[in-house]
Design a protein around this motif. Structure first.
Motif, mmCIF file in Angstrom:
data_model
loop_
_atom_site.group_PDB
_atom_site.id
_atom_site.type_symbol
_atom_site.label_atom_id
_atom_site.label_comp_id
_atom_site.label_asym_id
_atom_site.label_seq_id
_atom_site.Cartn_x
_atom_site.Cartn_y
_atom_site.Cartn_z
ATOM 1 N N VAL A 54 0.979 -1.248 -0.170
ATOM 2 C CA VAL A 54 -0.101 0.022 0.073
ATOM 3 C C VAL A 54 0.841 1.349 0.059
ATOM 4 C CG1 VAL A 54 -1.591 1.184 1.605
ATOM 5 C CG2 VAL A 54 -2.206 -1.105 0.969
ATOM 6 N N THR A 55 1.989 1.234 0.523
ATOM 7 C CA THR A 55 2.828 2.251 0.606
ATOM 8 C C THR A 55 3.073 3.050 -0.597
ATOM 9 O OG1 THR A 55 3.856 1.254 2.696
ATOM 10 C CG2 THR A 55 5.258 3.228 1.642
ATOM 11 N N GLY A 56 2.975 4.321 -0.756
ATOM 12 C CA GLY A 56 3.233 4.957 -1.832
ATOM 13 C C GLY A 56 2.134 4.907 -3.070
ATOM 14 N N LYS A 57 1.156 4.237 -2.858
ATOM 15 C CA LYS A 57 -0.055 3.887 -3.907
ATOM 16 C C LYS A 57 -1.002 4.712 -3.793
ATOM 17 C CE LYS A 57 2.398 0.023 -5.479
ATOM 18 N NZ LYS A 57 2.030 -1.403 -4.810
ATOM 19 N N ASN A 58 -1.946 4.878 -4.926
ATOM 20 C CA ASN A 58 -3.092 5.696 -4.811
ATOM 21 C C ASN A 58 -4.160 4.504 -4.557
ATOM 22 O OD1 ASN A 58 -2.099 8.040 -5.765
ATOM 23 N ND2 ASN A 58 -1.861 7.393 -7.877
ATOM 24 N N VAL A 59 -4.585 4.684 -3.379
ATOM 25 C CA VAL A 59 -5.401 3.362 -2.921
ATOM 26 C C VAL A 59 -6.912 3.833 -2.770
ATOM 27 C CG1 VAL A 59 -6.135 1.973 -1.046
ATOM 28 C CG2 VAL A 59 -3.535 2.476 -1.681
ATOM 29 N N VAL A 60 -7.727 3.094 -3.400
ATOM 30 C CA VAL A 60 -9.319 3.363 -2.986
ATOM 31 C C VAL A 60 -9.814 2.180 -2.380
ATOM 32 C CG1 VAL A 60 -11.644 3.827 -4.054
ATOM 33 C CG2 VAL A 60 -9.805 4.910 -5.023
ATOM 34 N N ILE A 61 -10.353 2.444 -1.237
ATOM 35 C CA ILE A 61 -11.074 1.316 -0.339
ATOM 36 C C ILE A 61 -12.379 1.166 -1.306
ATOM 37 C CG2 ILE A 61 -11.823 0.123 2.023
ATOM 38 C CD1 ILE A 61 -9.826 2.357 3.163
ATOM 39 N N VAL A 62 -12.929 -0.070 -1.430
ATOM 40 C CA VAL A 62 -14.148 -0.191 -1.989
ATOM 41 C C VAL A 62 -14.963 -1.118 -1.142
ATOM 42 C CG1 VAL A 62 -15.274 -1.129 -3.993
ATOM 43 C CG2 VAL A 62 -13.090 -0.352 -4.458
ATOM 44 N N GLU A 63 -16.123 -0.729 -0.697
ATOM 45 C CA GLU A 63 -17.101 -1.336 0.059
ATOM 46 C C GLU A 63 -18.446 -1.375 -0.424
ATOM 47 O OE1 GLU A 63 -17.386 -2.953 2.767
ATOM 48 O OE2 GLU A 63 -16.194 -2.016 4.433
ATOM 49 N N ASP A 64 -19.191 -2.554 -0.015
ATOM 50 C CA ASP A 64 -20.462 -2.646 -0.929
ATOM 51 C C ASP A 64 -21.421 -1.643 0.206
ATOM 52 O OD1 ASP A 64 -19.924 -4.194 1.526
ATOM 53 O OD2 ASP A 64 -21.614 -5.484 1.404
ATOM 54 N N ILE A 65 -21.096 -1.641 1.511
ATOM 55 C CA ILE A 65 -22.163 -0.593 2.505
ATOM 56 C C ILE A 65 -21.588 -0.063 3.496
ATOM 57 C CG2 ILE A 65 -22.901 -2.523 3.948
ATOM 58 C CD1 ILE A 65 -25.719 -1.509 3.769
ATOM 59 N N VAL A 66 -21.687 1.197 3.829
ATOM 60 C CA VAL A 66 -21.355 1.622 5.037
ATOM 61 C C VAL A 66 -22.405 2.136 6.016
ATOM 62 C CG1 VAL A 66 -20.065 3.469 6.326
ATOM 63 C CG2 VAL A 66 -18.999 2.395 4.060
ATOM 64 N N ASP A 67 -22.486 1.285 7.157
ATOM 65 C CA ASP A 67 -23.697 1.327 8.145
ATOM 66 C C ASP A 67 -23.273 2.269 9.409
ATOM 67 O OD1 ASP A 67 -25.903 1.046 9.687
ATOM 68 O OD2 ASP A 67 -25.732 -1.160 9.940
ATOM 69 N N LEU A 79 -5.253 8.165 -0.260
ATOM 70 C CA LEU A 79 -6.257 7.038 0.254
ATOM 71 C C LEU A 79 -7.717 7.602 0.080
ATOM 72 C CD1 LEU A 79 -6.744 4.186 1.627
ATOM 73 C CD2 LEU A 79 -6.274 5.536 4.110
ATOM 74 N N ALA A 80 -8.444 6.928 -0.648
ATOM 75 C CA ALA A 80 -10.091 7.412 -0.637
ATOM 76 C C ALA A 80 -10.937 6.189 -0.467
ATOM 77 C CB ALA A 80 -10.218 7.843 -2.096
ATOM 78 N N SER A 81 -12.069 6.396 -0.337
ATOM 79 C CA SER A 81 -13.155 5.471 0.035
ATOM 80 C C SER A 81 -14.188 5.380 -1.035
ATOM 81 C CB SER A 81 -13.642 5.499 1.420
ATOM 82 O OG SER A 81 -14.241 6.429 1.498
ATOM 83 N N CYS A 82 -14.552 4.418 -1.478
ATOM 84 C CA CYS A 82 -15.849 4.196 -2.477
ATOM 85 C C CYS A 82 -16.929 3.326 -1.795
ATOM 86 C CB CYS A 82 -15.214 3.875 -3.566
ATOM 87 S SG CYS A 82 -16.520 3.374 -4.792
ATOM 88 N N VAL A 83 -18.080 3.684 -1.723
ATOM 89 C CA VAL A 83 -19.119 2.745 -1.221
ATOM 90 C C VAL A 83 -20.537 2.796 -2.189
ATOM 91 C CG1 VAL A 83 -19.937 4.653 0.317
ATOM 92 C CG2 VAL A 83 -20.626 2.305 0.816
ATOM 93 N N LEU A 84 -20.643 1.650 -2.358
ATOM 94 C CA LEU A 84 -22.022 1.451 -3.216
ATOM 95 C C LEU A 84 -23.255 1.958 -2.560
ATOM 96 C CD1 LEU A 84 -23.372 0.589 -6.082
ATOM 97 C CD2 LEU A 84 -23.444 -1.711 -5.298
#
Ligand code: PRP
Length: 192
Positions: A101-114, A134-139
């Motif tokens: 993960v170090t030095g990378k462009n990361v998007v965490i992908v989740e189905d749901i955030v409750d 570091l970013a997050s994506c939730v459907l």
């Protein structure tokens, strides 16, 4: 949409159709692709729930012109203790990433955030490793019972304040493979 024998009689109502979900994923893909134009991207799917969204999202991003220069898909697996229809907030890491993960462009992908505790836990864990971004994506965003104020960078659809299954979301490990998001008939919960 008709249903096969395995889930016959279990669905009370469809919340989002397979087509609506596909359209939401295409919108998410467009936004993510535009934000990472010409840069490498690491998509981290949070298993098991995100198994469909991360694979569909990765393929949709690949079709967007002027998107990331390369896309790597990897997985984390977490589980939260709790009863059948609510998460408890105690998060366990069952499988770590294979990719660095170090030095990378990361998007965490989740189905749901409750309640938000799973994403908060993962964001803190990954931030410690020094990603470039570091970013997050939730459907499905279910914002009614948040216990922590987590930042969601990419949000697909609003989830009603109900227990939902399908498109990765389960009830006792069943219904993940339902192609749409649905509410179950009450009798399903009474069967031991
Ligand atoms: C679900 C979902 C998220 C988390 C969100 O996972 O996939 O990871 O709960 O809930 P929260 O915002 O309240 O923390 P679950 O622990 O049910 O495991 P699963 O993905 O294997 O179904």
């Amino acid at each position: 949409m008709k249903i096969g024998q395995s889930y016959e009689g279990t669905i009370k109502r469809q919340i989002y159709s397979a087509e609506e979900i596909a359209a939401a994923i295409e919108r998410l893909a467009g936004r993510i692709a535009a934000d990472f134009t010409g840069q490498p991207l690491l998509l981290l799917g949070v298993l098991k729930g995100a198994l469909y969204v991360v694979t569909d999202l990765a393929r949709a991003i690949a079709l967007v012109p002027d998107g990331p220069s390369e896309i790597v898909v990897d997985y984390l697996c977490v589980s939260s203790y709790g009863n059948a229809t609510r998460t408890s907030g105690e998060v366990r890491l069952l499988k770590d990433t294979t990719a660095t993960v170090t030095g990378k462009n990361v998007v965490i992908v989740e189905d749901i955030v409750d309640n938000g505790l799973t994403l908060e836990y993962l964001s803190a864990l990954l931030a410690e490793r020094g990603p470039a971004r570091l970013a997050s994506c939730v459907l499905f965003d279910k914002p009614y019972h948040r216990r922590v104020d987590v930042a969601l960078n990419y949000v697909g659809l609003r989830c009603p304040d109900e227990f939902v299954v399908g498109y990765g979301l389960d009830y006792q490990e069943l219904f993940r493979n339902l192609p749409y998001l649905a509410q179950l008939q009450p009798w399903v919960f009474r069967v031991e």
